[in-house]
Design an enzyme around this catalytic site. Structure first.
Site, mmCIF file in Angstrom:
data_model
loop_
_atom_site.group_PDB
_atom_site.id
_atom_site.type_symbol
_atom_site.label_atom_id
_atom_site.label_comp_id
_atom_site.label_asym_id
_atom_site.label_seq_id
_atom_site.Cartn_x
_atom_site.Cartn_y
_atom_site.Cartn_z
ATOM 1 N N GLU A 1 -6.261 -19.191 25.178
ATOM 2 C CA GLU A 1 -6.869 -19.155 26.512
ATOM 3 C C GLU A 1 -8.340 -18.776 26.295
ATOM 4 O OE1 GLU A 1 -4.958 -20.101 28.889
ATOM 5 O OE2 GLU A 1 -3.105 -19.982 27.741
ATOM 6 N N HIS B 1 -28.893 -6.031 18.724
ATOM 7 C CA HIS B 1 -27.774 -6.059 17.772
ATOM 8 C C HIS B 1 -27.205 -4.644 17.577
ATOM 9 C CE1 HIS B 1 -28.514 -10.217 17.069
ATOM 10 N NE2 HIS B 1 -29.651 -10.054 16.449
ATOM 11 N N LEU C 1 -3.944 -1.857 13.475
ATOM 12 C CA LEU C 1 -4.744 -2.968 13.998
ATOM 13 C C LEU C 1 -5.459 -3.611 12.813
ATOM 14 C CD1 LEU C 1 -6.493 -4.510 16.209
ATOM 15 C CD2 LEU C 1 -7.993 -2.512 16.209
ATOM 16 N N ASP D 1 -21.989 -12.663 22.005
ATOM 17 C CA ASP D 1 -23.240 -13.388 22.199
ATOM 18 C C ASP D 1 -24.148 -12.664 23.201
ATOM 19 O OD1 ASP D 1 -25.053 -15.355 21.847
ATOM 20 O OD2 ASP D 1 -23.947 -16.927 22.882
ATOM 21 N N GLY D 2 -25.454 -12.769 22.991
ATOM 22 C CA GLY D 2 -26.397 -12.259 23.981
ATOM 23 C C GLY D 2 -27.172 -11.022 23.553
ATOM 24 N N ASN D 3 -27.018 -10.605 22.292
ATOM 25 C CA ASN D 3 -27.744 -9.408 21.832
ATOM 26 C C ASN D 3 -29.257 -9.599 21.933
ATOM 27 O OD1 ASN D 3 -25.283 -8.418 21.149
ATOM 28 N ND2 ASN D 3 -25.515 -8.679 18.949
HETATM 29 C C1 FPP Z 1 -25.256 -12.955 18.884
HETATM 30 O O1 FPP Z 1 -26.314 -12.594 19.734
HETATM 31 C C2 FPP Z 1 -25.018 -11.892 17.896
HETATM 32 C C3 FPP Z 1 -25.199 -12.018 16.543
HETATM 33 C C4 FPP Z 1 -25.628 -13.268 15.918
HETATM 34 C C5 FPP Z 1 -24.997 -10.890 15.619
HETATM 35 C C6 FPP Z 1 -23.897 -9.946 16.014
HETATM 36 C C7 FPP Z 1 -23.878 -8.791 15.098
HETATM 37 C C8 FPP Z 1 -23.662 -7.521 15.483
HETATM 38 C C9 FPP Z 1 -23.347 -7.081 16.853
HETATM 39 C C10 FPP Z 1 -23.692 -6.444 14.445
HETATM 40 C C11 FPP Z 1 -22.356 -6.473 13.801
HETATM 41 C C12 FPP Z 1 -22.004 -5.233 13.099
HETATM 42 C C13 FPP Z 1 -20.796 -5.090 12.514
HETATM 43 C C14 FPP Z 1 -20.433 -3.798 11.900
HETATM 44 C C15 FPP Z 1 -19.849 -6.197 12.495
HETATM 45 P P1 FPP Z 1 -27.640 -13.477 19.700
HETATM 46 O O2 FPP Z 1 -28.623 -12.847 18.781
HETATM 47 O O3 FPP Z 1 -27.289 -14.898 19.399
HETATM 48 O O4 FPP Z 1 -28.128 -13.318 21.178
HETATM 49 P P2 FPP Z 1 -29.015 -14.385 22.000
HETATM 50 O O5 FPP Z 1 -28.154 -15.595 22.195
HETATM 51 O O6 FPP Z 1 -29.278 -13.647 23.265
HETATM 52 O O7 FPP Z 1 -30.258 -14.644 21.194
#
Ligand code: FPP
Length: 237
Positions: A194, A33, A118, A16-18
């Site tokens: 956990e 992302h 894995l 979370d947090g991208n």
């Molecule tokens: C949450 O951050 C993240 C997501 C909803 C998407 C995650 C996807 C990736 C990292 C790409 C994945 C790639 C592969 C190959 C699996 P958010 O957008 O909810 O962040 P925010 O809460 O700060 O808005």
């Protein structure tokens, strides 16, 4: 980290947090992302090094479809691109990838299906309640077809019908970005996990952050609702 430290067998992560990571830098959310994919690489490499056999990543929830169309299509193509680039490396490392979605993903899954080092599960379009619902439907069908007695429905039957039915339950869940929720992830499998929450945003998730989560896990006494004496006597037997 010493090899004697208690390690999770099944590690699950809510990445979370991208979006916030990118917004803090005045960048488009998709850049966050993209950076998040680097953190995935870090955690996969670390699981290999530490012999953690199962890793489940919440990549895209069923609720995430409600985001702006541009972000949704951006994330999906980012996943396809990342997989196309990484799959050979995963295969060389004896890593098995489990996912459902899109052709390129199906190809990656097929290529790596016999790998054993894995197992990385990418939960895409996943929701814990959806998973329980589809499991219940499958079980009812089996009962209606006289292949299972109602009395024989037990926890093992339910588990076997879940998407991750052939994996052990999650031992440790890590969620980044200072949010303290499960967000409908692995509701059944997390029953005794956990839970480790960190303020770090997923794109900033480094080896050191993972280490902190694993250190937290190593300090937990896992008694599964039993008494410590019961567990000690089981170990002695
Ligand atoms: C949450 O951050 C993240 C997501 C909803 C998407 C995650 C996807 C990736 C990292 C790409 C994945 C790639 C592969 C190959 C699996 P958010 O957008 O909810 O962040 P925010 O809460 O700060 O808005």
């Amino acid at each position: 980290m010493t090899s004697l430290q208690q390690l999770p067998k099944h590690l699950a992560v809510i990445m979370d947090g991208n979006g916030r990571w990118a917004q803090k830098r005045l960048l488009p959310r998709l850049v966050g992302h993209k950076k998040g994919v680097d953190s995935i690489r870090t955690i996969v490499e670390c699981c290999v090094k530490l012999n953690i056999p199962y890793l489940t990543l919440f990549a895209f929830s069923s609720e995430n479809w409600h985001r702006p169309a541009k972000e949704v299509s951006g994330i999906i193509s980012l996943m396809a691109d990342a997989l196309a680039i990484e799959v050979q490396k995963l295969h060389q490392e004896n890593i098995r990838l489990n996912v459902t979605l899109q052709q390129s993903i199906a190809v990656a899954q097929k290529l790596t299906m016999h790998n054993t080092k894995l197992i990385v599960n990418l939960a895409i379009n996943y929701g814990g309640r959806w998973d329980l619902t589809q499991a219940i439907k499958k079980i009812i069908k089996t009962v209606v077809n006289n292949k299972l007695d109602l009395e024989n429905i037990n926890e093992a039957v339910i588990k076997a019908n879940l998407s991750l039915g052939d994996l052990p339950d999650v031992d440790l869940l890590i969620r980044t970005s200072g949010v303290f929720r499960l967000s409908n992830f692995l509701l059944w499998e997390l029953a005794y996990a956990e839970l480790y929450f960190t303020d770090v945003l997923w794109p900033d998730f480094t080896l050191d952050e993972l280490q902190r989560g694993l250190d937290f896990y190593a300090q937990q006494e896992r008694i599964f609702g039993k008494t410590r004496e019961q567990l000690a006597s089981k170990i002695r037997k």
